[in-house]
Design an enzyme around this catalytic site. Structure first.
Site, PDB file in Angstrom:
ATOM      1  N   GLU B  48       0.668  -1.051   0.308  1.00 22.41           N
ATOM      2  CA  GLU B  48      -0.039  -0.020  -0.383  1.00 22.41           C
ATOM      3  C   GLU B  48       0.574   1.125   0.243  1.00 22.41           C
ATOM      4  O   GLU B  48       0.472   2.312  -0.741  1.00 22.41           O
ATOM      5  CB  GLU B  48      -0.667   0.437   1.057  1.00 22.41           C
ATOM      6  CG  GLU B  48      -1.830  -0.691   1.140  1.00 22.41           C
ATOM      7  CD  GLU B  48      -3.018  -0.866   0.317  1.00 22.41           C
ATOM      8  OE1 GLU B  48      -3.491  -0.027  -0.771  1.00 22.41           O
ATOM      9  OE2 GLU B  48      -3.272  -1.918   0.091  1.00 22.41           O
ATOM     10  N   ASN B  52       1.794   3.954  -3.263  1.00 23.19           N
ATOM     11  CA  ASN B  52       1.033   5.440  -2.502  1.00 23.19           C
ATOM     12  C   ASN B  52       1.925   6.204  -3.760  1.00 23.19           C
ATOM     13  O   ASN B  52       1.761   7.405  -4.154  1.00 23.19           O
ATOM     14  CB  ASN B  52       0.769   5.693  -1.456  1.00 23.19           C
ATOM     15  CG  ASN B  52      -1.038   5.475  -0.779  1.00 23.19           C
ATOM     16  OD1 ASN B  52      -1.195   5.201  -2.052  1.00 23.19           O
ATOM     17  ND2 ASN B  52      -0.823   5.308  -0.081  1.00 23.19           N
ATOM     18  N   ARG B 107      -8.514   4.045  -7.993  1.00 23.39           N
ATOM     19  CA  ARG B 107      -7.928   3.658  -6.316  1.00 23.39           C
ATOM     20  C   ARG B 107      -9.581   3.856  -5.981  1.00 23.39           C
ATOM     21  O   ARG B 107     -10.005   4.265  -5.671  1.00 23.39           O
ATOM     22  CB  ARG B 107      -7.147   4.961  -5.876  1.00 23.39           C
ATOM     23  CG  ARG B 107      -6.345   5.303  -7.304  1.00 23.39           C
ATOM     24  CD  ARG B 107      -4.956   4.344  -7.690  1.00 23.39           C
ATOM     25  NE  ARG B 107      -4.992   3.396  -6.831  1.00 23.39           N
ATOM     26  CZ  ARG B 107      -4.415   1.757  -7.387  1.00 23.39           C
ATOM     27  NH1 ARG B 107      -4.788   1.551  -7.727  1.00 23.39           N
ATOM     28  NH2 ARG B 107      -3.970   1.608  -6.426  1.00 23.39           N
TER      29      ARG B 107
HETATM   30  N1  LIG Z   1       2.639   9.533  -0.383  1.00 18.53           N
HETATM   31  C1  LIG Z   1       2.089   9.829  -0.628  1.00 18.53           C
HETATM   32  N2  LIG Z   1       2.245  11.177  -1.555  1.00 18.53           N
HETATM   33  C2  LIG Z   1       1.211  12.268  -2.250  1.00 18.53           C
HETATM   34  N3  LIG Z   1       0.044  11.983  -2.071  1.00 18.53           N
HETATM   35  C3  LIG Z   1      -0.010  10.886  -1.212  1.00 18.53           C
HETATM   36  C4  LIG Z   1       0.435   9.896  -0.157  1.00 18.53           C
HETATM   37  N4  LIG Z   1       0.007   8.424   0.159  1.00 18.53           N
HETATM   38  C5  LIG Z   1      -1.255   8.980  -0.560  1.00 18.53           C
HETATM   39  N5  LIG Z   1      -2.260  10.056  -0.610  1.00 18.53           N
HETATM   40  C6  LIG Z   1      -3.110  10.520  -0.689  1.00 18.53           C
HETATM   41  O1  LIG Z   1      -4.103  10.110   0.193  1.00 18.53           O
HETATM   42  C7  LIG Z   1      -4.901   9.580  -0.715  1.00 18.53           C
HETATM   43  C8  LIG Z   1      -5.132   8.362   0.248  1.00 18.53           C
HETATM   44  O2  LIG Z   1      -4.586   7.464   0.389  1.00 18.53           O
HETATM   45  P1  LIG Z   1      -5.217   5.997   0.262  1.00 18.53           P
HETATM   46  O3  LIG Z   1      -3.520   5.360  -0.314  1.00 18.53           O
HETATM   47  O4  LIG Z   1      -5.818   5.542   1.685  1.00 18.53           O
HETATM   48  O5  LIG Z   1      -5.702   5.638  -0.984  1.00 18.53           O
HETATM   49  P2  LIG Z   1      -6.099   5.689  -2.740  1.00 18.53           P
HETATM   50  O6  LIG Z   1      -4.771   5.425  -3.057  1.00 18.53           O
HETATM   51  O7  LIG Z   1      -6.043   7.260  -3.141  1.00 18.53           O
HETATM   52  O8  LIG Z   1      -6.196   4.875  -2.961  1.00 18.53           O
HETATM   53  P3  LIG Z   1      -5.837   2.623  -2.928  1.00 18.53           P
HETATM   54  O9  LIG Z   1      -5.090   2.670  -2.026  1.00 18.53           O
HETATM   55  O10 LIG Z   1      -7.467   2.369  -2.076  1.00 18.53           O
HETATM   56  O11 LIG Z   1      -5.432   2.492  -4.123  1.00 18.53           O
HETATM   57  C9  LIG Z   1      -4.350   9.683  -1.967  1.00 18.53           C
HETATM   58  O12 LIG Z   1      -5.489   9.368  -2.989  1.00 18.53           O
HETATM   59  C10 LIG Z   1      -3.682  10.933  -2.228  1.00 18.53           C
HETATM   60  O13 LIG Z   1      -4.436  12.031  -2.547  1.00 18.53           O
HETATM   61 MG   LIG Z   2      -3.178   3.391  -1.835  1.00 19.55          MG
END
Ligand SMILES: Nc1ncnc2c1ncn2[C@@H]1O[C@H](COP(=O)(O)OP(=O)(O)OP(=O)(O)O)[C@@H](O)[C@H]1O
Ligand SMILES: [Mg+2]
Lengths: 109, 147
Positions: B48, B52, B107
């Site tokens: 995960e 990200n 996502r």
């Molecule tokens: N390393 C990162 N750098 C920049 N933004 C991030 C990062 N990690 C998470 N985010 C932001 O936080 C939000 C939520 O992250 P999360 O992993 O919970 O969901 P997602 O990545 O959108 O979906 P999924 O993980 O279910 O595929 C993301 O949509 C993004 O906007």
């Molecule tokens: Mg994610």
């Protein structure tokens, strides 16, 4: 991934690891055939899946939406025990499309 | 906490490295003889966090992802996953289940919820334009070594 076609239904046998990298190919193969056949039922068989992160949930939700466009439904079947927690976390259980070994997953508390 | 072992890893934010990253961390941790379920939880959380970095932090570019794994006393595992990408504007909001800034990309907005549920403790630090560090901990049920 193997895909079998019936008259009105398609079954995709997912296998290996489902992550952001591998989900793309799976999505493309499934969508190509769904868009061509427009089946009323798309079965996603998870029996061969060894690992899955939230990309697998995205894959299911995306297919759910695609099938809804054609008035069809998705069923997620043969979910291994190890993936149950991920499925429950996703809230997908409330859509009532997930079956585990022929039994519907109980909705998360 | 006494450090018993440590490893560092850095790699490019290509999606093909997602499997590499979680398997490399798992390989490092086999010395603790974790259960299959513990290992699966950690691999899921790593996947995960790394995803990200690939999808959000370095959206449309390639940057470096850094992983640091520490094994501390009594089989406590501390994993840091860091990027120098775009950063997160509102961490609290980003951590809410189902919140995503990339819905078109399929996502689910579940990454942080999964990391939270599959580990014992999660913390996120981020600065816009500087990057993000995600740290999580998990204590293995079995004690190994003579800590
Ligand atoms: N390393 C990162 N750098 C920049 N933004 C991030 C990062 N990690 C998470 N985010 C932001 O936080 C939000 C939520 O992250 P999360 O992993 O919970 O969901 P997602 O990545 O959108 O979906 P999924 O993980 O279910 O595929 C993301 O949509 C993004 O906007
Ligand atoms: Mg994610």
């Amino acid at each position: 991934m193997r895909i079998s076609e019936g008259e009105e239904e398609i079954t995709a046998y997912l296998s290996g690891d489902i992550d952001h990298h591998s989900a793309r190919d799976m999505r493309e193969s499934i969508d190509a055939i769904v868009q061509m056949k427009k089946p009323s039922l798309l079965r996603l068989d998870f029996s061969g899946v060894k690992f899955m992160d939230s990309s697998g949930i995205g894959l299911i939700m995306g297919r759910y939406r695609l099938m809804a466009l054609y008035g069809g439904i998705v069923r997620v079947v043969n979910v291994p025990d190890e993936l149950e927690r991920m499925m429950n976390l996703s809230g997908l259980s409330s859509l009532d499309i997930i079956e585990r070994r022929g039994v519907k997953l109980e909705t998360a508390k | 906490m006494k450090l018993q072992n440590e490893m560092n890893l850095s790699f490019e934010s290509r999606s093909s490295n997602e499997a590499f990253a979680r398997c490399a961390v798992a390989a490092f941790l086999t010395q603790l003889d974790p259960t299959i379920s513990e290992l699966n939880d950690i691999k899921t959380a790593v996947s995960e966090a790394v995803t990200n970095c690939v999808v959000h932090a370095y959206k449309d570019t390639i940057g470096k992802v850094y992983i640091n794994v520490k094994i501390e006393e009594n089989s406590l595992i501390v994993i840091k996953i860091r990027d120098t990408g775009c950063g997160i504007e509102n961490i609290k909001k980003a951590m809410e289940p189902l919140f995503t800034t990339a819905p078109s990309d399929e996502r689910a907005g579940l990454g942080f919820a999964v990391m939270e549920s599959f580990t014992d403790k999660l913390s996120v630090r981020s600065k816009i334009g500087k990057g993000t560090t995600v740290t999580f901990q998990k204590r293995l049920s079995r004690r190994v070594g003579n800590g």
